[in-house]
Write a protein that holds these residues in place. Structure first.
Motif, PDB file in Angstrom:
ATOM      1  N   SER A  60      -5.118   6.367  -0.033  1.00 12.77           N
ATOM      2  CA  SER A  60      -4.112   5.184  -0.213  1.00 12.77           C
ATOM      3  C   SER A  60      -4.504   4.602  -1.048  1.00 12.77           C
ATOM      4  O   SER A  60      -5.911   4.320  -1.677  1.00 12.77           O
ATOM      5  N   PHE A  61      -3.778   3.539  -1.861  1.00 11.14           N
ATOM      6  CA  PHE A  61      -4.052   2.424  -2.477  1.00 11.14           C
ATOM      7  C   PHE A  61      -2.935   1.524  -2.791  1.00 11.14           C
ATOM      8  O   PHE A  61      -2.031   1.412  -2.249  1.00 11.14           O
ATOM      9  N   THR A  62      -3.521   0.492  -3.308  1.00 13.62           N
ATOM     10  CA  THR A  62      -2.735  -0.838  -3.446  1.00 13.62           C
ATOM     11  C   THR A  62      -1.862  -1.072  -4.576  1.00 13.62           C
ATOM     12  O   THR A  62      -2.351  -0.815  -5.696  1.00 13.62           O
ATOM     13  N   VAL A  63      -0.557  -1.321  -4.586  1.00 10.40           N
ATOM     14  CA  VAL A  63       0.291  -1.477  -5.621  1.00 10.40           C
ATOM     15  C   VAL A  63       0.424  -2.952  -5.896  1.00 10.40           C
ATOM     16  O   VAL A  63       0.647  -3.532  -5.090  1.00 10.40           O
TER      17      VAL A  63
ATOM     18  N   ALA B 161       2.680  -4.860 -21.422  1.00  6.72           N
ATOM     19  CA  ALA B 161       2.878  -6.160 -20.589  1.00  6.72           C
ATOM     20  C   ALA B 161       2.718  -5.742 -19.281  1.00  6.72           C
ATOM     21  O   ALA B 161       2.663  -4.721 -18.626  1.00  6.72           O
ATOM     22  N   SER B 162       2.100  -6.670 -18.441  1.00  6.66           N
ATOM     23  CA  SER B 162       1.829  -6.416 -17.187  1.00  6.66           C
ATOM     24  C   SER B 162       2.399  -7.379 -16.314  1.00  6.66           C
ATOM     25  O   SER B 162       2.491  -8.501 -16.688  1.00  6.66           O
ATOM     26  N   PHE B 163       3.030  -6.994 -15.038  1.00  5.98           N
ATOM     27  CA  PHE B 163       3.555  -7.896 -14.243  1.00  5.98           C
ATOM     28  C   PHE B 163       3.027  -8.015 -12.727  1.00  5.98           C
ATOM     29  O   PHE B 163       3.471  -7.002 -12.095  1.00  5.98           O
ATOM     30  N   PRO B 164       2.188  -8.700 -12.468  1.00  2.00           N
ATOM     31  CA  PRO B 164       1.190  -8.893 -11.013  1.00  2.00           C
ATOM     32  C   PRO B 164       2.173  -9.091  -9.959  1.00  2.00           C
ATOM     33  O   PRO B 164       3.216  -9.956 -10.329  1.00  2.00           O
ATOM     34  N   LEU B 165       1.936  -8.251  -8.812  1.00  2.00           N
ATOM     35  CA  LEU B 165       2.500  -8.941  -7.510  1.00  2.00           C
ATOM     36  C   LEU B 165       1.707  -9.741  -6.923  1.00  2.00           C
ATOM     37  O   LEU B 165       0.548  -9.809  -7.080  1.00  2.00           O
ATOM     38  N   ALA B 166       2.227 -10.537  -6.096  1.00  2.00           N
ATOM     39  CA  ALA B 166       1.426 -11.378  -5.099  1.00  2.00           C
ATOM     40  C   ALA B 166       0.662 -10.807  -4.212  1.00  2.00           C
ATOM     41  O   ALA B 166       0.787  -9.524  -3.862  1.00  2.00           O
ATOM     42  N   ASP B 167      -0.547 -11.468  -3.764  1.00  2.00           N
ATOM     43  CA  ASP B 167      -1.507 -10.913  -2.889  1.00  2.00           C
ATOM     44  C   ASP B 167      -0.581 -10.478  -1.512  1.00  2.00           C
ATOM     45  O   ASP B 167       0.313 -11.091  -1.164  1.00  2.00           O
TER      46      ASP B 167
ATOM     47  N   THR C 297       4.383  10.136  -2.640  1.00  3.52           N
ATOM     48  CA  THR C 297       3.908   8.968  -1.506  1.00  3.52           C
ATOM     49  C   THR C 297       4.754   9.177  -0.278  1.00  3.52           C
ATOM     50  O   THR C 297       5.827   9.469  -0.174  1.00  3.52           O
ATOM     51  N   TYR C 298       4.256   8.741   0.877  1.00  4.95           N
ATOM     52  CA  TYR C 298       4.950   8.484   2.064  1.00  4.95           C
ATOM     53  C   TYR C 298       5.822   7.485   1.412  1.00  4.95           C
ATOM     54  O   TYR C 298       5.706   6.579   0.633  1.00  4.95           O
TER      55      TYR C 298
ATOM     56  N   THR D 185       0.866  -1.085   0.104  1.00  5.28           N
ATOM     57  CA  THR D 185       0.206  -0.065  -0.010  1.00  5.28           C
ATOM     58  C   THR D 185       1.093   1.434   0.027  1.00  5.28           C
ATOM     59  O   THR D 185       2.022   1.300   0.601  1.00  5.28           O
ATOM     60  N   LEU D 186       0.545   2.238  -0.840  1.00  7.61           N
ATOM     61  CA  LEU D 186       0.987   3.599  -0.820  1.00  7.61           C
ATOM     62  C   LEU D 186      -0.032   4.525  -0.419  1.00  7.61           C
ATOM     63  O   LEU D 186      -1.141   4.109  -0.650  1.00  7.61           O
ATOM     64  N   GLN D 187       0.355   5.765   0.376  1.00  3.48           N
ATOM     65  CA  GLN D 187      -0.507   6.836   0.380  1.00  3.48           C
ATOM     66  C   GLN D 187       0.068   8.123   0.071  1.00  3.48           C
ATOM     67  O   GLN D 187       1.291   8.213   0.135  1.00  3.48           O
ATOM     68  N   LEU D 188      -0.807   8.794  -0.774  1.00  3.00           N
ATOM     69  CA  LEU D 188      -0.296  10.121  -1.159  1.00  3.00           C
ATOM     70  C   LEU D 188       0.092  10.877  -0.355  1.00  3.00           C
ATOM     71  O   LEU D 188      -0.495  11.084   0.985  1.00  3.00           O
ATOM     72  N   ASN D 189       0.994  11.829  -0.141  1.00  2.00           N
ATOM     73  CA  ASN D 189       1.770  12.758   0.750  1.00  2.00           C
ATOM     74  C   ASN D 189       1.579  14.265   0.488  1.00  2.00           C
ATOM     75  O   ASN D 189       0.590  14.895   0.505  1.00  2.00           O
ATOM     76  N   GLU D 190       2.688  14.473  -0.436  1.00  2.00           N
ATOM     77  CA  GLU D 190       3.167  15.929  -0.514  1.00  2.00           C
ATOM     78  C   GLU D 190       2.751  16.296  -2.133  1.00  2.00           C
ATOM     79  O   GLU D 190       2.682  15.482  -2.865  1.00  2.00           O
ATOM     80  N   LEU D 191       2.607  17.649  -2.132  1.00  2.00           N
ATOM     81  CA  LEU D 191       2.609  18.046  -3.612  1.00  2.00           C
ATOM     82  C   LEU D 191       3.838  18.703  -3.977  1.00  2.00           C
ATOM     83  O   LEU D 191       4.517  19.338  -2.952  1.00  2.00           O
TER      84      LEU D 191
END
Length: 190
Positions: free
Chosen positions: A160-163, A183-189, A98-99, A76-82
């Motif tokens: 917040s969002f999940t990468v 192309a897409s490269f998924p990350l594990a849950d 992001t943080y 998870t990432l969370q937006l922080n500063e502009l």
């Protein structure tokens, strides 16, 4: 693929996150006059910019990225500063960061190493993860960093969002949105 095609690896953002950022940007546009705002479908965090690429090198990088990410988990990432890049009074890039999350730096190192291993010469500046929101200040008066604190919607309403994937994109400068998923490269849950 034409020689003018440019490619890059990036963390993609979930659709709902892109829409929320687009909603916030529609408000920011009223107070922060930048020439071009990024289409919400094009929002991402660049991990490695490849530029133009030979097919074999591109294939080799994809194989290495896939192998390197095989055991990496979503996070998870969370937006922080502009913030801005460029001249203080007339910036060329307006972004959200992001943080700090070590997993993002690990993913970036895996992708970066995979690309250099495939023969790409990449930019060596320190990694500054960010989401470009707009380009080229066009205000009547000089830009002031105080505007960023005054108008940061993510301070009051953290986003917040999940990468959960890394994507290889191709740039199409004549289209909008201009980034095509190759192309897409998924990350594990998590």
């Amino acid at each position: 693929m034409g020689s003018q095609a440019h490619f890059f690896y990036a963390v993609s953002l979930p659709s709902e996150t892109k829409l929320k950022i687009e909603e916030e940007c529609s408000i920011l546009k009223k107070n922060l006059p930048f020439q071009r705002w990024v289409h919400h479908e094009d929002l991402h965090i660049t991990l490695a910019f490849l530029g133009s690429a030979e097919k074999e090198m591109l294939r080799a990088s994809q194989a290495e990225v896939k192998k390197g990410l095989i055991d990496q988990k979503a996070f998870t990432l969370q937006l922080n500063e502009l913030g801005v890049f460029g001249r203080g009074d007339s910036p060329r890039i307006f972004w959200a960061d992001t943080y700090k999350e070590e997993k993002l730096f690990t993913i970036r190192e895996i992708v970066f190493s995979a690309c250099t291993g495939a023969g790409f010469e990449l930019e060596t500046r320190p990694f500054k993860p960010h989401i470009t929101l707009a380009r080229k200040w066009t205000g009547d008066s000089p830009f002031h960093t105080s505007l960023l604190n005054e108008h940061n919607p993510f301070k009051e309403s953290p986003l917040s969002f999940t990468v959960n994937e890394v994507v290889l994109y191709q740039t199409h400068l004549d289209k909008s949105p201009k980034y095509e998923r190759i192309a897409s490269f998924p990350l594990a849950d998590e």
